[in-house]
Design an enzyme around this catalytic site. Sequence first.
Site, short mmCIF file in Angstrom:
data_model
loop_
_atom_site.label_atom_id
_atom_site.label_comp_id
_atom_site.label_asym_id
_atom_site.label_seq_id
_atom_site.Cartn_x
_atom_site.Cartn_y
_atom_site.Cartn_z
N HIS A 204 0.83 -1.21 0.00
CA HIS A 204 0.00 0.00 0.00
C HIS A 204 0.86 1.25 0.00
CE1 HIS A 204 -3.52 -2.23 0.32
NE2 HIS A 204 -3.67 -2.29 1.62
N ARG A 311 -4.38 -7.67 -13.89
CA ARG A 311 -3.88 -8.98 -13.44
C ARG A 311 -4.73 -9.42 -12.23
NH1 ARG A 311 1.38 -6.29 -14.78
NH2 ARG A 311 2.63 -7.77 -16.00
N ARG A 348 -7.56 -10.19 -17.03
CA ARG A 348 -6.87 -11.44 -17.34
C ARG A 348 -7.29 -12.47 -16.30
NH1 ARG A 348 -0.49 -11.60 -17.50
NH2 ARG A 348 -0.71 -11.69 -15.25
N GLU A 445 2.47 -15.02 -25.26
CA GLU A 445 3.68 -14.94 -24.44
C GLU A 445 4.53 -16.20 -24.56
OE1 GLU A 445 2.47 -14.01 -20.42
OE2 GLU A 445 0.79 -15.39 -20.49
N ASN A 468 7.09 -9.83 -21.33
CA ASN A 468 7.89 -10.28 -20.18
C ASN A 468 8.18 -11.78 -20.30
OD1 ASN A 468 7.30 -7.71 -19.37
ND2 ASN A 468 5.84 -8.32 -17.79
N ASP A 469 7.12 -12.54 -20.51
CA ASP A 469 7.32 -13.98 -20.66
C ASP A 469 7.83 -14.33 -22.05
OD1 ASP A 469 6.79 -15.37 -18.24
OD2 ASP A 469 4.71 -14.69 -18.39
N ARG A 479 13.41 -14.59 -16.50
CA ARG A 479 13.16 -13.15 -16.35
C ARG A 479 13.55 -12.61 -14.98
NH1 ARG A 479 6.53 -12.89 -16.63
NH2 ARG A 479 6.54 -11.14 -15.24
N CYS A 516 1.46 -5.66 -23.76
CA CYS A 516 1.18 -5.34 -22.35
C CYS A 516 2.33 -5.70 -21.42
CB CYS A 516 -0.10 -6.01 -21.89
SG CYS A 516 0.04 -7.79 -21.80
C1 PEP Z 1 3.95 -10.74 -19.65
O1 PEP Z 1 4.35 -11.89 -19.51
O2 PEP Z 1 4.48 -9.92 -20.43
C2 PEP Z 1 2.81 -10.23 -18.86
C3 PEP Z 1 2.29 -9.06 -19.10
O3 PEP Z 1 2.35 -11.03 -17.86
P1 PEP Z 1 3.05 -11.19 -16.43
O4 PEP Z 1 4.13 -10.17 -16.33
O5 PEP Z 1 1.95 -10.98 -15.45
O6 PEP Z 1 3.54 -12.60 -16.49
MG MG Z 2 3.14 -13.38 -18.47
#
Ligand code: PEP
Ligand code: MG
Length: 604
Positions: A204, A311, A348, A445, A468-469, A479, A516
């Site tokens: 928070h 998320r 999601r 992803e 990201n993934d 990662r 995203c």
């Molecule tokens: C991603 O993998 O890019 C993504 C947005 O999902 P997360 O970071 O929640 O795995």
């Molecule tokens: Mg992901």
Amino acid sequence: MRQESTYADSFESKKERIYDGLGVSRGIAIGPAYLYARDELHIDQHQIDDSEIDEEVSRFKRAVTRSLKELGKITAVAQEKLGSQSAGIFEAQSLMLKDETFLTSVEERIRNSHNNASFAIQSFISVSRSRMEASGSEYFQERANDLLDVQDRLIRNLHRGKLLSAIEPNSIVISSNLTAADIILFSRRNILGCATDFGGPTSHVSLMARGLGVPAVINIKKVTKNIETGDFVVLDGFNGRLIVNPSERTLTGYRRLQERYQELLENEKALVPLASETLDGECILLYSNLEFQEEVDLVGKYGAHGIGLFRTEFLFLMNGFHDYDEEAQYQTYKEIVSSISPKVTTFRLLDLGGDKMLPMSHREHNPFLGWRGIRILLDKPELLRPQLKALLRATVDGPLRILVPMVSHLKEIEQFKRILEEVKDEFRAKEIPFDEDVPIGIMVEVPAVAIMANRFAEEVDFFSIGTNDLTQYMLAVDRGNNMVADLYQELSPSMLSIIKLTVEAAERKGIPVSICGELASNPLATAVLIGLGVKELSASPTFLPEIKRVVRSVRRSEAELLAKEVLQIFDAEVRRKKLMKWIRNHAPDYYAFLCESEGSSAET
Ligand code: PEP
Ligand code: MG
């Protein structure tokens, strides 16, 4: 001799010292430190006599009334400064103080077990707290902190303690930990920044600090042991750093960065109402990535087109997996969609596994390649179905889209759609209203999906590229592993090629596609992504004005050329220089800021 050593000591103590932590709210604060130590509340435990019972119950009730009054004030300040969603944290604390179970249990402990009031309060709250803390999750830890805050407030009020220990105005608050209420109250004293020993990026305090624009660095281990009130410090929220006794050189650099950032923020305010349009009039839709309901106000504040990625796993963690049933979920989804309607919210589905915790005891050797996302949901209909039902119900309250995480096989999406159809049939039979055309999308992803994007595009209504993934699977780089962090290159030619492929496939099938992952929050990458054909980005809300600034300085033809060139660059440093040069030529003011905040926004 004695004098010499004193001189040497004082010289030593004036030397520049640097402490590293986690920057959770951007900005630079320069000024005196103020060591904030919460008053240690002594909770005495004793038995009371029969004759004291009525007075002890009244004392408890008076403390509740006073605490509710304080929380009412804090809620009003939070409401004014941060909006209704953030104020919700304190409303929740007030609700707890009005909760019948809580009130009657404490009263019963006083009446039946002859506990004094402090002891009765503490015994009740500690049971709930230990349940939350035992989960090991950062989010439950945060809820446990809220409970502790309620407990401290009540006990202080039992003893008629004062609300706030005096904070020096215009100082940088250093504390072991801070509560959400601390931050709100301190913000009225114009604190310049805050640094803590503990805390997580999604706590928070971090959320509040970001919302209030107060630079914050958390998790600086033992910072309270190394700093004294009055020490002159620089707090660097960009790079997660606290510098004590900065040298002249350090100070000059930071003063310049502080000025630049101030200018940037001023310019950004003006950018919020402007269209997110390239120089040749092409609209690039900018959405927000959110994790908490409290962040929903940021959508309007930073001028996002909607929520591109919510998320939902964080909602489950905050509310408790077992308690967060269909009805409770529906209430959250409804509140979110109705508060940002007519803008769209992309929820999601629960994305568990990998680096995110699992509610069930299950350990794997290789969690990123294991039981994750849709794989879990298909195996656990008791998780998937209630969420789908809650989301479908919320479709009548405002526009929403459903996003399926971690798809890697076509079969998964087929199976998912069959389940969705069954749920819809059930709704039709029971005449529960819902939007028949609620859009269904998938996270792209996993390279297997991106390469076959043509085929997957036939099955769904939209794509969301999770870089990201995708980066970690594409380049075989964990990662979260610092040892290989230099290989984790979201703009490597292979990544750019696969993004291009996915975008083109979506375009051919006429379905929207957004990015995203964190890459979307990197303004250095914006022009390249536009050049690859990306027309939608979903990023952390505070980055949106910076991204819009780049969008408004680019022409499609130039962006395409840039993307073509960057696609040929295999060396990360050369690529970074190329992109910096591009920013220098197209957004010189922003370039100056980027150079000075070096390391905070730059792609490696
Ligand atoms: C991603 O993998 O890019 C993504 C947005 O999902 P997360 O970071 O929640 O795995
Ligand atoms: Mg992901």
